[in-house]
Design a protein around this motif. Structure first.
Motif, PDB file in Angstrom:
ATOM      1  N   ASP A   1      18.877  27.197 -15.231  1.00 53.23           N
ATOM      2  CA  ASP A   1      20.286  27.307 -13.869  1.00 53.23           C
ATOM      3  C   ASP A   1      19.916  26.528 -13.142  1.00 53.23           C
ATOM      4  O   ASP A   1      18.737  26.996 -12.543  1.00 53.23           O
ATOM      5  CB  ASP A   1      20.985  28.642 -14.035  1.00 53.23           C
ATOM      6  CG  ASP A   1      21.356  28.768 -14.163  1.00 53.23           C
ATOM      7  OD1 ASP A   1      22.190  28.586 -15.918  1.00 53.23           O
ATOM      8  OD2 ASP A   1      21.798  30.232 -14.561  1.00 53.23           O
ATOM      9  N   LEU A   2      20.740  25.414 -12.592  1.00 50.30           N
ATOM     10  CA  LEU A   2      20.201  24.476 -11.581  1.00 50.30           C
ATOM     11  C   LEU A   2      21.492  24.992 -10.624  1.00 50.30           C
ATOM     12  O   LEU A   2      22.132  24.639 -11.379  1.00 50.30           O
ATOM     13  CB  LEU A   2      20.315  23.057 -11.728  1.00 50.30           C
ATOM     14  CG  LEU A   2      19.987  22.175 -10.684  1.00 50.30           C
ATOM     15  CD1 LEU A   2      18.403  22.380 -10.845  1.00 50.30           C
ATOM     16  CD2 LEU A   2      20.700  20.780 -11.384  1.00 50.30           C
ATOM     17  N   ILE A   3      20.968  25.572  -9.565  1.00 44.66           N
ATOM     18  CA  ILE A   3      21.980  26.078  -8.819  1.00 44.66           C
ATOM     19  C   ILE A   3      21.427  25.563  -7.335  1.00 44.66           C
ATOM     20  O   ILE A   3      20.942  25.608  -7.118  1.00 44.66           O
ATOM     21  CB  ILE A   3      21.687  27.264  -8.672  1.00 44.66           C
ATOM     22  CG1 ILE A   3      22.051  28.695 -10.071  1.00 44.66           C
ATOM     23  CG2 ILE A   3      23.354  27.670  -7.316  1.00 44.66           C
ATOM     24  CD1 ILE A   3      21.858  29.744 -10.123  1.00 44.66           C
ATOM     25  N   ASP A   4      22.479  24.884  -6.438  1.00 45.33           N
ATOM     26  CA  ASP A   4      21.993  24.309  -5.974  1.00 45.33           C
ATOM     27  C   ASP A   4      20.274  23.665  -5.623  1.00 45.33           C
ATOM     28  O   ASP A   4      19.968  23.529  -4.358  1.00 45.33           O
ATOM     29  CB  ASP A   4      22.325  24.886  -3.913  1.00 45.33           C
ATOM     30  CG  ASP A   4      23.622  25.813  -4.017  1.00 45.33           C
ATOM     31  OD1 ASP A   4      25.190  25.188  -4.759  1.00 45.33           O
ATOM     32  OD2 ASP A   4      24.400  26.875  -3.871  1.00 45.33           O
ATOM     33  N   GLY A   5      20.719  22.699  -6.590  1.00 48.21           N
ATOM     34  CA  GLY A   5      19.453  21.854  -6.224  1.00 48.21           C
ATOM     35  C   GLY A   5      18.006  22.437  -6.740  1.00 48.21           C
ATOM     36  O   GLY A   5      17.023  22.019  -6.745  1.00 48.21           O
ATOM     37  N   LYS A   6      18.640  23.868  -7.071  1.00 50.58           N
ATOM     38  CA  LYS A   6      17.242  24.812  -7.127  1.00 50.58           C
ATOM     39  C   LYS A   6      17.297  25.431  -9.128  1.00 50.58           C
ATOM     40  O   LYS A   6      18.136  25.845  -9.384  1.00 50.58           O
ATOM     41  CB  LYS A   6      17.017  25.870  -6.579  1.00 50.58           C
ATOM     42  CG  LYS A   6      15.733  26.842  -6.019  1.00 50.58           C
ATOM     43  CD  LYS A   6      15.806  27.852  -5.978  1.00 50.58           C
ATOM     44  CE  LYS A   6      14.698  29.303  -5.700  1.00 50.58           C
ATOM     45  NZ  LYS A   6      14.329  30.316  -5.012  1.00 50.58           N
ATOM     46  N   LEU A   7      15.916  25.639  -9.550  1.00 46.79           N
ATOM     47  CA  LEU A   7      15.767  25.590 -10.568  1.00 46.79           C
ATOM     48  C   LEU A   7      15.763  26.920 -10.887  1.00 46.79           C
ATOM     49  O   LEU A   7      14.529  27.426 -10.547  1.00 46.79           O
ATOM     50  CB  LEU A   7      14.770  24.193 -11.367  1.00 46.79           C
ATOM     51  CG  LEU A   7      14.831  24.283 -13.679  1.00 46.79           C
ATOM     52  CD1 LEU A   7      16.216  23.236 -13.696  1.00 46.79           C
ATOM     53  CD2 LEU A   7      13.904  23.086 -14.171  1.00 46.79           C
ATOM     54  N   VAL A   8      16.156  27.705 -11.887  1.00 48.38           N
ATOM     55  CA  VAL A   8      15.510  29.172 -12.080  1.00 48.38           C
ATOM     56  C   VAL A   8      16.278  29.622 -13.872  1.00 48.38           C
ATOM     57  O   VAL A   8      16.768  28.848 -14.407  1.00 48.38           O
ATOM     58  CB  VAL A   8      16.537  29.855 -11.271  1.00 48.38           C
ATOM     59  CG1 VAL A   8      16.799  29.963  -9.757  1.00 48.38           C
ATOM     60  CG2 VAL A   8      18.321  29.913 -11.235  1.00 48.38           C
ATOM     61  N   ALA A   9      15.428  30.258 -14.006  1.00 49.69           N
ATOM     62  CA  ALA A   9      15.183  30.619 -15.739  1.00 49.69           C
ATOM     63  C   ALA A   9      15.546  31.887 -15.231  1.00 49.69           C
ATOM     64  O   ALA A   9      15.213  33.673 -14.424  1.00 49.69           O
ATOM     65  CB  ALA A   9      14.079  30.835 -16.627  1.00 49.69           C
ATOM     66  N   SER A  10      16.494  32.687 -16.513  1.00 48.23           N
ATOM     67  CA  SER A  10      16.692  34.153 -16.495  1.00 48.23           C
ATOM     68  C   SER A  10      16.529  34.198 -18.454  1.00 48.23           C
ATOM     69  O   SER A  10      17.525  33.431 -19.391  1.00 48.23           O
ATOM     70  CB  SER A  10      17.943  34.864 -16.540  1.00 48.23           C
ATOM     71  OG  SER A  10      18.977  33.404 -17.363  1.00 48.23           O
TER      72      SER A  10
END
Length: 370
Positions: free
Chosen positions: A265-274
């Motif tokens: 997910d790209l949330i508010d310019g931050k890349l996170v993985a689940s």
């Protein structure tokens, strides 16, 4: 009059001469091929002359009944000769020519054999002709229809490849309307003269084929030539900029039946993985070696972004390497797209595989391949 044996030898001599001429024109002088074919022509020519001189050992025509009917004229011997010639030419030119020769030979063999059999079925020529039609028409008509349809389809394809897309659409609407109008005319006026109906159909078919030949001579339109040369749809363009071809009509959703292992997910310019089965956001993901793994990229940031998988490099030739990169299309906010990875080997030491988003510095997720 030519005797039976002389006809056979004359045919062999003629085909040998054609093969010799084609060989000399297309292949050139050869001590083996040219000599062999020339020897064949000379030998069969000599035998033809001897058989003509001796009349096959016959001393007259007393064995032939005066009332015997002459055989029906047929074009199949000529087609068989053309097929044999194409078969010989195809062995030194192209496989397509060889296949065409085989098809013509088989067609001539079947048609000529049935014609010869039907002529001896009875003494009534009309009955013999009807017998041949009854046997071959159920085969001939579908084959001729398929060939005709194939020619029309090929002609249409040449036209659409040569003209502009909008012009091609208009042309097809016009042609379809004309075909529909002709069909309506034939149905509401069943008493039209057969010659008129045949003339309309032949005129339409000839027009379509002529247009197809002319379009083939012109060639395909420039944009298709460029697409073929540059391979617009054969390689991915994974930069920040929007690609004219790769990013055209992007997929903005993932099927519910997709087997997804990881969400990025790209949330508010931050890349996170689940990762499925692991609680919380992850900074690394594990991908099994040589096994397809589905990753869903979800854009939850204003703007269009893509996910890029940097998978090291591969050797093309000695000393020449190419970066291995896979990516999604540019997708707008609120969209998602599937990226399938199939990584054959682990990353080199000090050069990890990563998932990044072009245009966003410092945002990456490491991909571990055991």
């Amino acid at each position: 009059m030519f005797s039976t044996g002389s006809k056979y030898f004359f045919g062999i001599t003629f085909l040998g001469a054609i093969a010799f001429a084609v060989y000399m024109v297309l292949i050139g002088e050869s001590a083996i091929g040219g000599t062999a074919l020339f020897g064949l022509v000379g030998a069969t020519g000599l035998l033809t002359g001897l058989v003509l001189f001796t009349r096959d050992g016959s001393h007259g025509e007393e064995g032939v009944a005066a009332s015997a009917a002459a055989p029906t004229s047929s074009i199949w011997p000529l087609i068989a000769a053309v097929g044999a010639t194409l078969l010989l030419v195809g062995t030194i030119t192209s496989t397509v020519v060889t296949l065409l020769g085989v098809v013509l030979l088989l067609a001539a063999l079947v048609e000529w054999s049935v014609l010869s059999w039907s002529e001896r079925a009875s003494s009534d020529s009309s009955y013999n002709a009807s017998l041949r039609k009854r046997l071959l028409n159920p085969i001939e008509f579908p084959v001729l229809a398929a060939v005709g349809l194939g020619v029309v389809i090929l002609s249409f394809s040449r036209i659409t490849l040569a003209v502009n897309k909008s012009v091609g659409a208009i042309a097809f609407i016009v042609l379809g309307s004309l075909v529909l109008a002709a069909g309506v005319l034939f149905s509401v006026r069943p008493n039209l003269r057969r010659g008129l109906v045949t003339g309309i159909c032949v005129l339409g078919a000839v027009g379509i084929v002529a247009a197809g030949i002319a379009s083939a001579g012109v060639g395909v339109r420039e944009e298709l030539v460029l697409a073929k040369e540059e391979g617009h749809y054969m390689h991915q363009e994974c930069g920040v900029e929007k690609s004219e071809h790769f990013d055209k009509l992007p997929l903005e959703g993932v099927s519910a039946t997709s087997s997804v292992d990881t969400h990025i997910d790209l949330i508010d310019g931050k890349l996170v993985a689940s990762v499925q089965g692991i609680a919380g956001n992850q900074e690394t993901i594990t991908v099994p070696r040589s096994n397809p793994t589905n990753i869903v990229f979800r854009n939850k940031t204003d703007g269009e972004f893509r996910l890029v998988a940097n998978l090291g490099s591969k050797m093309l030739t000695d000393g020449v390497k190419e970066d291995v990169v896979q990516c999604t299309q540019l997708i707008p906010e609120g969209s998602e797209q599937l990226l399938t990875l199939n990584i054959p080997k682990p990353a080199a030491v000090g050069k990890p595989f990563t998932l990044t988003v072009p245009g966003l510095a410092g945002q990456s997720i490491e991909v571990i391949v055991p």
